[in-house]
Design an enzyme around this catalytic site. Structure first.
Site, mmCIF file in Angstrom:
data_model
loop_
_atom_site.group_PDB
_atom_site.id
_atom_site.type_symbol
_atom_site.label_atom_id
_atom_site.label_comp_id
_atom_site.label_asym_id
_atom_site.label_seq_id
_atom_site.Cartn_x
_atom_site.Cartn_y
_atom_site.Cartn_z
ATOM 1 N N LYS A 87 -7.950 8.525 -18.599
ATOM 2 C CA LYS A 87 -8.306 9.249 -19.908
ATOM 3 C C LYS A 87 -6.960 9.249 -20.860
ATOM 4 O O LYS A 87 -6.564 8.137 -21.346
ATOM 5 C CB LYS A 87 -8.875 10.498 -19.654
ATOM 6 C CG LYS A 87 -9.755 10.639 -18.465
ATOM 7 C CD LYS A 87 -10.883 9.759 -18.803
ATOM 8 C CE LYS A 87 -12.361 10.194 -17.792
ATOM 9 N NZ LYS A 87 -12.185 9.906 -16.361
ATOM 10 N N ARG A 100 0.904 -1.405 -0.071
ATOM 11 C CA ARG A 100 0.068 -0.159 -0.166
ATOM 12 C C ARG A 100 0.767 1.285 0.063
ATOM 13 O O ARG A 100 0.252 2.415 -0.518
ATOM 14 C CB ARG A 100 -0.962 0.103 1.016
ATOM 15 C CG ARG A 100 -2.144 1.279 1.088
ATOM 16 C CD ARG A 100 -3.149 0.951 2.378
ATOM 17 N NE ARG A 100 -2.634 1.423 3.797
ATOM 18 C CZ ARG A 100 -2.531 0.459 4.528
ATOM 19 N NH1 ARG A 100 -2.798 -0.706 4.611
ATOM 20 N NH2 ARG A 100 -2.080 0.981 5.747
ATOM 21 N N ASP A 122 -6.980 20.591 -12.131
ATOM 22 C CA ASP A 122 -7.206 19.440 -12.855
ATOM 23 C C ASP A 122 -7.093 19.579 -14.454
ATOM 24 O O ASP A 122 -7.892 20.072 -14.899
ATOM 25 C CB ASP A 122 -8.682 18.895 -12.457
ATOM 26 C CG ASP A 122 -8.920 17.450 -13.245
ATOM 27 O OD1 ASP A 122 -8.260 16.925 -14.068
ATOM 28 O OD2 ASP A 122 -10.004 16.672 -12.377
ATOM 29 N N TYR A 179 -16.385 17.968 -13.124
ATOM 30 C CA TYR A 179 -17.056 16.943 -12.986
ATOM 31 C C TYR A 179 -18.157 16.639 -12.045
ATOM 32 O O TYR A 179 -17.789 17.100 -10.807
ATOM 33 C CB TYR A 179 -15.910 15.886 -12.687
ATOM 34 C CG TYR A 179 -15.980 14.457 -12.634
ATOM 35 C CD1 TYR A 179 -17.111 13.993 -13.728
ATOM 36 C CD2 TYR A 179 -15.677 13.522 -11.806
ATOM 37 C CE1 TYR A 179 -17.179 12.580 -13.645
ATOM 38 C CE2 TYR A 179 -16.033 12.264 -11.667
ATOM 39 C CZ TYR A 179 -16.874 11.766 -12.655
ATOM 40 O OH TYR A 179 -17.151 10.626 -12.576
#
Length: 546
Positions: free
Chosen positions: A362, A211, A337, A264
């Protein structure tokens, strides 16, 4: 070379003092099998780099099938590359004392310095009968000043960086494989308890647990850092994971942030419904309303200005340089972003932002086959986010990291094609009688067209537009398209189309959708890398159904 917050591993590089390519282990006096190694490290003093350690009378052990028939020139070049990689790797591992940007300069200097090392031998003579004394010749002297852009001396374009950064230029995984190996492990062991204690007391490097990091993941992070010009990058399980962890890490309980109207929807939901539970409030402004930003900064103790540029789905643009200057005067951070822009079309950090975020799902991944998110910026800020990330646990699987690495190697080719297709079809749509309005920052009709030209080098492959009709008419247009998939997301090789009113806002009544500017006839078209003429013909034939 960009620096990752995670520790990096540079195991001892294998060398041999004897020309033995059999691979047979040697037996030491204590009966243990061993190989001849050196663990040279860089020692930097006032701009001088030299190796400390047992490098005398050693030659680099190349694979036998590579060494046997090397010419004199090839042997010299390969030895130089090996030394340069050691210098670069050790330098980047010692980044706390020396600027990371000098790593590639160290490699280049090492290459030049090692030119006279190898003896002159005939083309047909194998290297196995030669020994090389590296003690004297590996010392490197160079000035640190003027090397902040040294990486560009090797990689002159973002396209080259997208292919090689984090790999050929200092990969922490020691291998002669061209592609980065996938390290599938959940934990990392310690040889003994003393080593474990050294790690806990920060005298030894380790990921410790899956992790907290992974060698494959670090390569993906460093590749993104190189493109963004960032000190550090943190990659996570999704773009939303990156957004939410960043907001929680950098906005204190009871704090205030500023965001924009167009964004978004899931990000807006988190800001409007989850953050208030922590006492965090938000001011929402139009992307171009600088006056509203100044008012918010004056009336609130703003910790962070967080927005997209271009935004989703109307592709509005924020003046990153201006808002960064305004926010920094008031002690607020700026995070952009840049998913729609990609690091190729826009350099948010260079424009003044503190952090840049991407949904790597993306354009970075680019093949509609992996979900990931990342943030890039200064070591200090990324470390703050990383600390919370380690608690929350949204780690990226190393197999997914490999797909991001692979996808980024064609990023510049894909984005170039998508930029071209997006702009050309946006112009066609704007001139079409059955299209009411087109939203694309590369068109003069866009409200931030001049701004987009200043801070972007390309405008992306997503075009939003409104057809001349209602919900049902727009459905006919979408259903008539033959090439794109009706699906969410964007930025991949395959074209994708959707109606935001249905795909993202169908749970809201029409009156609520209109508050966000989402009309029933709005279409968001993400152009892939299909042939332009094919896409053009498909769009035009589908418009006949409107």
């Amino acid at each position: 070379m960009a620096v990752s917050t995670c520790p990096k591993f540079f195991p001892s590089f294998e060398c041999r003092s004897e020309p033995d390519f059999s691979g047979a282990p040697k037996v030491g006096g204590d009966g243990r099998q061993s190989r001849s190694r050196f663990s040279g490290r860089l020692k930097s003093t006032r701009g001088t780099v030299s190796f400390q350690g047992g490098l005398s009378s050693l030659i680099f052990r190349f694979p036998p099938n590579f060494v046997r028939q090397l010419s004199t020139k090839a042997r010299r070049n390969c030895s130089n590359i090996g030394v340069a990689q050691i210098v670069a790797a050790s330098w980047s591992n010692n980044s706390a004392s020396v600027p990371a940007a000098a790593a590639s300069a160290a490699a280049a200097a090492a290459t030049a310095a090692t030119q006279p090392i190898l003896p002159s031998v005939g083309d047909d003579v194998a290297l196995v009968d030669k020994k090389v004394d590296l003690d004297v010749n590996v010392g490197v002297d160079f000035e640190l000043e003027g090397l902040t852009n040294s990486k560009r001396s090797v990689f002159s374009s973002d396209g080259s960086l997208a292919i090689h950064a984090g790999e050929r230029s200092g990969r922490g995984i020691v291998t002669d494989a061209i592609t980065t190996p996938v390290v599938n492990t959940t934990a990392y062991f310690f040889d003994n308890t003393a080593h474990l204690i050294d790690f806990k007391e920060k005298r030894r490097a380790s990921f410790e647990y899956g992790r907290y990091g992974n060698p494959t993941t670090v390569v993906a992070e460093e590749k993104i850092s190189a493109l963004e010009g960032a000190e550090s990058t943190l990659i996570m399980a999704s773009g939303m994971c990156a957004s939410t962890i960043l907001l929680m890490a950098l906005v204190p309980a009871g704090g205030h942030l500023v965001t924009t109207t167009d964004c978004y929807r899931k990000t807006r939901i988190f800001i409007e419904t989850i953050l208030p539970r922590m006492g965090i409030t938000a001011t929402v402004i139009d992307p171009a309303d600088v006056g509203a930003l100044e008012t918010a900064l004056n009336e609130n103790k703003v910790s962070l200005f967080f927005t997209e540029s271009p935004t989703n789905p109307f592709l509005r643009c924020v003046d990153i340089k201006l808002v960064s200057e305004l926010c920094h005067r008031k002690g607020a951070l700026v995070c952009i972003d840049g998913t729609f822009a990609t690091p190729l079309n826009q350099k948010a950090l260079a424009l003044g932002a503190d952090l840049v975020l991407h949904s790597a799902t993306k354009y970075l991944g680019g093949h509609n086959d992996v979900i990931a998110g990342c943030i890039s910026g200064s070591m200090k800020l990324v470390s703050e986010v990383r600390n919370l990330h380690h608690v929350m646990g949204g780690a990226l699987n190393p197999n997914a990291a490999y797909l991001i690495i692979r996808g980024m190697k064609t990023l510049h080719l894909r984005v170039q094609q998508q930029n071209s297709t997006g702009l050309r079809i946006a112009k066609i749509l704007e001139a079409h009688p059955k299209v009411k309005r087109v939203y694309y920052p590369g068109l003069p009709s866009h409200p931030e067209y001049e701004l987009a030209k200043r801070q972007m080098t390309g405008f992306g492959g997503v075009v939003s537009f409104e057809v001349d009709g209602d919900l049902d008419t727009t459905i006919k247009f979408v259903d008539a398209l033959r090439i794109p998939y009706i699906a969410p997301s964007f930025g991949g090789c395959e074209s994708i189309v959707d109606q935001p009113a249905i795909m993202s806002y169908w749970d809201l009544p029409q009156s609520e959708r209109l508050k966000y500017g989402i009309r029933d006839n709005l279409v968001r078209f993400s152009f892939g890398v299909e042939d332009f003429e094919d896409l053009k013909a498909d769009v035009l034939q589908a418009l006949e159904y409107v």
